[in-house]
Design a protein around this motif. Structure first.
Motif, PDB file in Angstrom:
ATOM      1  N   PRO A 173      31.710  47.989  22.628  1.00 32.72           N
ATOM      2  CA  PRO A 173      32.488  46.913  21.998  1.00 32.72           C
ATOM      3  C   PRO A 173      32.862  45.866  23.035  1.00 32.72           C
ATOM      4  CG  PRO A 173      33.852  48.859  22.279  1.00 32.72           C
ATOM      5  CD  PRO A 173      32.461  49.254  22.678  1.00 32.72           C
ATOM      6  N   LEU A 174      33.309  44.694  22.563  1.00 33.16           N
ATOM      7  CA  LEU A 174      33.610  43.562  23.434  1.00 33.16           C
ATOM      8  C   LEU A 174      35.028  43.069  23.203  1.00 33.16           C
ATOM      9  CD1 LEU A 174      32.749  41.237  25.400  1.00 33.16           C
ATOM     10  CD2 LEU A 174      32.026  39.971  23.345  1.00 33.16           C
ATOM     11  N   LEU A 175      35.743  42.873  24.297  1.00 31.26           N
ATOM     12  CA  LEU A 175      37.062  42.247  24.277  1.00 31.26           C
ATOM     13  C   LEU A 175      36.992  40.972  25.103  1.00 31.26           C
ATOM     14  CD1 LEU A 175      40.184  42.273  23.771  1.00 31.26           C
ATOM     15  CD2 LEU A 175      40.373  43.628  25.872  1.00 31.26           C
ATOM     16  N   VAL A 176      37.434  39.848  24.531  1.00 29.25           N
ATOM     17  CA  VAL A 176      37.475  38.573  25.243  1.00 29.25           C
ATOM     18  C   VAL A 176      38.937  38.223  25.485  1.00 29.25           C
ATOM     19  CG1 VAL A 176      36.886  36.120  25.189  1.00 29.25           C
ATOM     20  CG2 VAL A 176      35.305  37.807  24.211  1.00 29.25           C
ATOM     21  N   VAL A 177      39.279  37.937  26.750  1.00 24.49           N
ATOM     22  CA  VAL A 177      40.668  37.772  27.168  1.00 24.49           C
ATOM     23  C   VAL A 177      40.928  36.347  27.649  1.00 24.49           C
ATOM     24  CG1 VAL A 177      42.503  38.647  28.665  1.00 24.49           C
ATOM     25  CG2 VAL A 177      40.700  40.195  27.870  1.00 24.49           C
ATOM     26  N   HIS A 178      41.845  35.643  26.983  1.00 17.23           N
ATOM     27  CA  HIS A 178      42.309  34.348  27.476  1.00 17.23           C
ATOM     28  C   HIS A 178      43.211  34.553  28.701  1.00 17.23           C
ATOM     29  CE1 HIS A 178      41.228  33.053  23.326  1.00 17.23           C
ATOM     30  NE2 HIS A 178      40.923  31.928  23.945  1.00 17.23           N
ATOM     31  N   ASP A 179      43.302  33.530  29.548  1.00 14.72           N
ATOM     32  CA  ASP A 179      44.068  33.639  30.798  1.00 14.72           C
ATOM     33  C   ASP A 179      43.627  34.875  31.569  1.00 14.72           C
ATOM     34  OD1 ASP A 179      45.847  31.336  30.628  1.00 14.72           O
ATOM     35  OD2 ASP A 179      46.826  32.386  28.982  1.00 14.72           O
ATOM     36  N   GLY A 180      42.318  35.060  31.651  1.00 15.91           N
ATOM     37  CA  GLY A 180      41.786  36.290  32.217  1.00 15.91           C
ATOM     38  C   GLY A 180      42.215  36.570  33.641  1.00 15.91           C
ATOM     39  N   ASP A 181      42.250  35.534  34.490  1.00 15.25           N
ATOM     40  CA  ASP A 181      42.650  35.756  35.880  1.00 15.25           C
ATOM     41  C   ASP A 181      44.095  36.239  35.963  1.00 15.25           C
ATOM     42  OD1 ASP A 181      40.153  34.977  36.681  1.00 15.25           O
ATOM     43  OD2 ASP A 181      40.751  32.984  37.396  1.00 15.25           O
ATOM     44  N   ASP A 182      44.949  35.707  35.091  1.00 14.73           N
ATOM     45  CA  ASP A 182      46.352  36.117  35.109  1.00 14.73           C
ATOM     46  C   ASP A 182      46.525  37.541  34.597  1.00 14.73           C
ATOM     47  OD1 ASP A 182      47.099  33.678  36.138  1.00 14.73           O
ATOM     48  OD2 ASP A 182      47.563  32.793  34.194  1.00 14.73           O
ATOM     49  N   TYR A 183      45.761  37.933  33.583  1.00 18.39           N
ATOM     50  CA  TYR A 183      45.830  39.326  33.124  1.00 18.39           C
ATOM     51  C   TYR A 183      45.385  40.286  34.221  1.00 18.39           C
ATOM     52  CZ  TYR A 183      47.256  39.092  28.231  1.00 18.39           C
ATOM     53  OH  TYR A 183      47.990  38.947  27.076  1.00 18.39           O
ATOM     54  N   LEU A 184      44.381  39.882  34.982  1.00 23.54           N
ATOM     55  CA  LEU A 184      43.933  40.725  36.088  1.00 23.54           C
ATOM     56  C   LEU A 184      44.941  40.729  37.238  1.00 23.54           C
ATOM     57  CD1 LEU A 184      40.156  39.729  36.163  1.00 23.54           C
ATOM     58  CD2 LEU A 184      41.067  41.977  35.588  1.00 23.54           C
ATOM     59  N   GLY A 185      45.509  39.573  37.538  1.00 28.02           N
ATOM     60  CA  GLY A 185      46.379  39.459  38.689  1.00 28.02           C
ATOM     61  C   GLY A 185      47.810  39.884  38.462  1.00 28.02           C
ATOM     62  N   PHE A 186      48.333  39.654  37.250  1.00 31.61           N
ATOM     63  CA  PHE A 186      49.754  39.895  37.001  1.00 31.61           C
ATOM     64  C   PHE A 186      50.023  41.003  35.986  1.00 31.61           C
ATOM     65  CE2 PHE A 186      49.383  35.310  38.113  1.00 31.61           C
ATOM     66  CZ  PHE A 186      49.982  35.391  39.366  1.00 31.61           C
ATOM     67  N   ALA A 187      49.003  41.476  35.287  1.00 31.16           N
ATOM     68  CA  ALA A 187      49.181  42.550  34.315  1.00 31.16           C
ATOM     69  C   ALA A 187      48.345  43.773  34.657  1.00 31.16           C
ATOM     70  CB  ALA A 187      48.841  42.061  32.902  1.00 31.16           C
ATOM     71  N   ALA A 188      47.774  43.809  35.861  1.00 33.12           N
ATOM     72  CA  ALA A 188      47.018  44.971  36.353  1.00 33.12           C
ATOM     73  C   ALA A 188      45.991  45.458  35.348  1.00 33.12           C
ATOM     74  CB  ALA A 188      47.984  46.111  36.697  1.00 33.12           C
ATOM     75  N   MET A 189      45.327  44.521  34.666  1.00 34.57           N
ATOM     76  CA  MET A 189      44.541  44.926  33.509  1.00 34.57           C
ATOM     77  C   MET A 189      43.313  45.750  33.871  1.00 34.57           C
ATOM     78  SD  MET A 189      43.651  42.757  30.119  1.00 34.57           S
ATOM     79  CE  MET A 189      42.858  43.551  28.707  1.00 34.57           C
ATOM     80  N   LYS A 190      42.711  45.516  35.045  1.00 30.06           N
ATOM     81  CA  LYS A 190      41.577  46.378  35.405  1.00 30.06           C
ATOM     82  C   LYS A 190      42.029  47.818  35.587  1.00 30.06           C
ATOM     83  CE  LYS A 190      37.859  47.234  38.670  1.00 30.06           C
ATOM     84  NZ  LYS A 190      38.239  48.665  38.817  1.00 30.06           N
ATOM     85  N   THR A 191      43.132  48.013  36.286  1.00 29.91           N
ATOM     86  CA  THR A 191      43.667  49.369  36.466  1.00 29.91           C
ATOM     87  C   THR A 191      44.020  49.993  35.128  1.00 29.91           C
ATOM     88  OG1 THR A 191      44.535  48.802  38.650  1.00 29.91           O
ATOM     89  CG2 THR A 191      45.498  50.723  37.560  1.00 29.91           C
ATOM     90  N   VAL A 192      44.634  49.205  34.255  1.00 36.78           N
ATOM     91  CA  VAL A 192      44.994  49.704  32.924  1.00 36.78           C
ATOM     92  C   VAL A 192      43.752  50.143  32.166  1.00 36.78           C
ATOM     93  CG1 VAL A 192      45.931  49.032  30.684  1.00 36.78           C
ATOM     94  CG2 VAL A 192      47.138  48.378  32.781  1.00 36.78           C
ATOM     95  N   LEU A 193      42.708  49.332  32.191  1.00 36.34           N
ATOM     96  CA  LEU A 193      41.468  49.688  31.496  1.00 36.34           C
ATOM     97  C   LEU A 193      40.854  50.950  32.084  1.00 36.34           C
ATOM     98  CD1 LEU A 193      39.919  46.124  31.191  1.00 36.34           C
ATOM     99  CD2 LEU A 193      40.566  47.582  29.267  1.00 36.34           C
ATOM    100  N   ASP A 194      40.786  51.027  33.412  1.00 38.92           N
ATOM    101  CA  ASP A 194      40.230  52.225  34.052  1.00 38.92           C
ATOM    102  C   ASP A 194      40.970  53.480  33.593  1.00 38.92           C
ATOM    103  OD1 ASP A 194      38.431  50.686  35.488  1.00 38.92           O
ATOM    104  OD2 ASP A 194      39.618  50.696  37.338  1.00 38.92           O
ATOM    105  N   ASN A 195      42.291  53.412  33.587  1.00 38.74           N
ATOM    106  CA  ASN A 195      43.093  54.583  33.231  1.00 38.74           C
ATOM    107  C   ASN A 195      42.955  54.950  31.756  1.00 38.74           C
ATOM    108  OD1 ASN A 195      44.040  54.778  35.848  1.00 38.74           O
ATOM    109  ND2 ASN A 195      45.932  53.675  35.436  1.00 38.74           N
TER     110      ASN A 195
END
Length: 382
Positions: A173-195
């Motif tokens: 499946p595909l998720l498209v994220v607005h403000d992607g750099d901010d979600y990665l930088g300020f919401a730890a989203m890669k770590t969240v996805l990995d976990n």
């Protein structure tokens, strides 16, 4: 807890106290002092006035501090319901000069594109355990590339998350994220996805993180932005990657103005995405007239939301909405839930005792993503 037994009141009962006693008190308690449903903020300094500055709807802003008798200690006590999380700063006045800064007595900080703030966490608030790095979780990969967009008339960077054990023979499946750099930088989203993927709470998925060039122009119902998503980004990713090519396997998300961009793009291209994830979306509207009080950047937002409310459509099947009860957007977000449901969409709506900030949106990702893309033990795409 009885307010009369707060630590600061016990200190006050001992007055007058010398500087050494205050030193020991501050060293022991720090700031803020959270006791039951009360929080006491402290500041030390020779100033004319001191305040706690925040963006919590329902509390005075600024929250004026009072000087402890015959000392340089300033204090303010306020209600802080269980589970609350508040970001704040200290402001001081010396003569005509005002200065604002993070709480020197509080090491806990939150970060955003606008800078950092101090954090006050009430009794009962916990950072979700899937936010911190889990050494047992295999990491996904972030692939950075640039695509030329005719719709936006520029080269557009895109960061694509590929889950651990990514396999070209599978479909994702595909998720498209607005403000992607901010979600990665300020919401730890890669770590969240990995976990979340490691724990089987979320289906392994591909995530496209897209950053705007001018978000205040591109995000409030901007036709070129929607065209970029629908006619360029999604087709390109579907061509290059092994994606499930059905609407129910696609989700578009965003926070604040990014939430408006997600909804307006879905409305312009109904049926392309099966789900939306809207976090504190700036869905400001007026019931009469056009005086919304949000400034000129909100004019296209209000125009779009007013038009949608007058003629609601069903651009997706499901929406997961989150909002903080301490932010001004809580009222319009609550008001949009019945509108979406009446249009025939399934809506999962969640509130938190938090504000309009990245850690609030981070903390809501687990329940939201596991509802939209439930783990393989719960759901399998056909």
């Amino acid at each position: 807890m009885n307010a009369g037994r707060l630590a600061i009141n016990r200190l006050r009962e001992r007055a007058p106290v010398d500087g050494a006693t205050i030193d020991r008190f501050v060293a022991r308690h720090g700031s803020p002092i959270v006791e039951g449903e009360r929080a006491t903020f402290l500041f030390r300094g020779e100033v004319d006035q001191a305040f706690v500055r925040h963006r919590v709807v329902g509390l005075p802003d600024p929250l004026e501090m009072t000087r402890f008798p015959e000392s340089d200690l300033w204090t303010a006590t306020t209600l802080l319901p269980e589970g609350s999380r508040v970001e704040y700063q200290i402001e001081v006045r010396r003569g005509e000069h005002h200065e604002r800064f993070n709480d020197p007595l509080n090491p806990r900080l939150a970060h955003s594109p606008l800078g950092s703030s101090s954090v006050c966490a009430a009794v009962g608030y916990r950072v979700p355990d899937w936010v911190a790095h889990d050494p047992e979780a295999r990491p996904g990969e972030i692939v950075e590339e640039t695509m030329h967009s005719k719709a936006l008339r520029r080269d557009q960077p895109v960061k694509v998350y590929l889950p651990a054990r990514f396999n070209d023979r599978l479909r994702y499946p595909l998720l498209v994220v607005h403000d992607g750099d901010d979600y990665l930088g300020f919401a730890a989203m890669k770590t969240v996805l990995d976990n979340l993927i490691h724990r089987l709470d979320v289906e392994p998925l591909v995530v496209a993180f897209v950053a705007p060039e001018d978000r205040l122009k591109e995000y409030p119902d901007h036709a070129p932005h929607a065209r970029f998503l629908a006619r360029e980004l999604v087709p390109l990713l579907t061509e290059r990657l092994p994606l499930v090519d059905t609407p129910e396997a696609r989700c578009l998300m965003g926070s604040s103005f990014g939430g408006v961009a997600a909804l307006s793009s879905a409305v312009r291209y109904p049926g392309l995405f099966g789900s939306l994830l809207l976090q504190s979306a700036s869905l400001v509207f007026t019931d009469i007239g056009f005086d919304h009080g949000g400034g000129p950047y909100f004019d296209p937002v209000v125009k779009f939301v007013n038009r949608y409310r007058s003629r609601p459509t069903r651009p997706v099947d499901r929406i997961y909405m989150t909002c903080g009860v301490y932010e001004p957007l809580i009222t319009p977000n609550r008001s949009m839930v019945p509108v979406f449901r009446a249009a025939g969409m399934t809506v999962n709506y969640a509130e938190a005792r938090d504000g309009h900030n990245w850690e609030n949106w981070r903390d809501r990702l687990g329940p939201a993503l596991s509802w939209i893309f439930p783990g393989p033990q719960k759901f399998v795409y056909e």
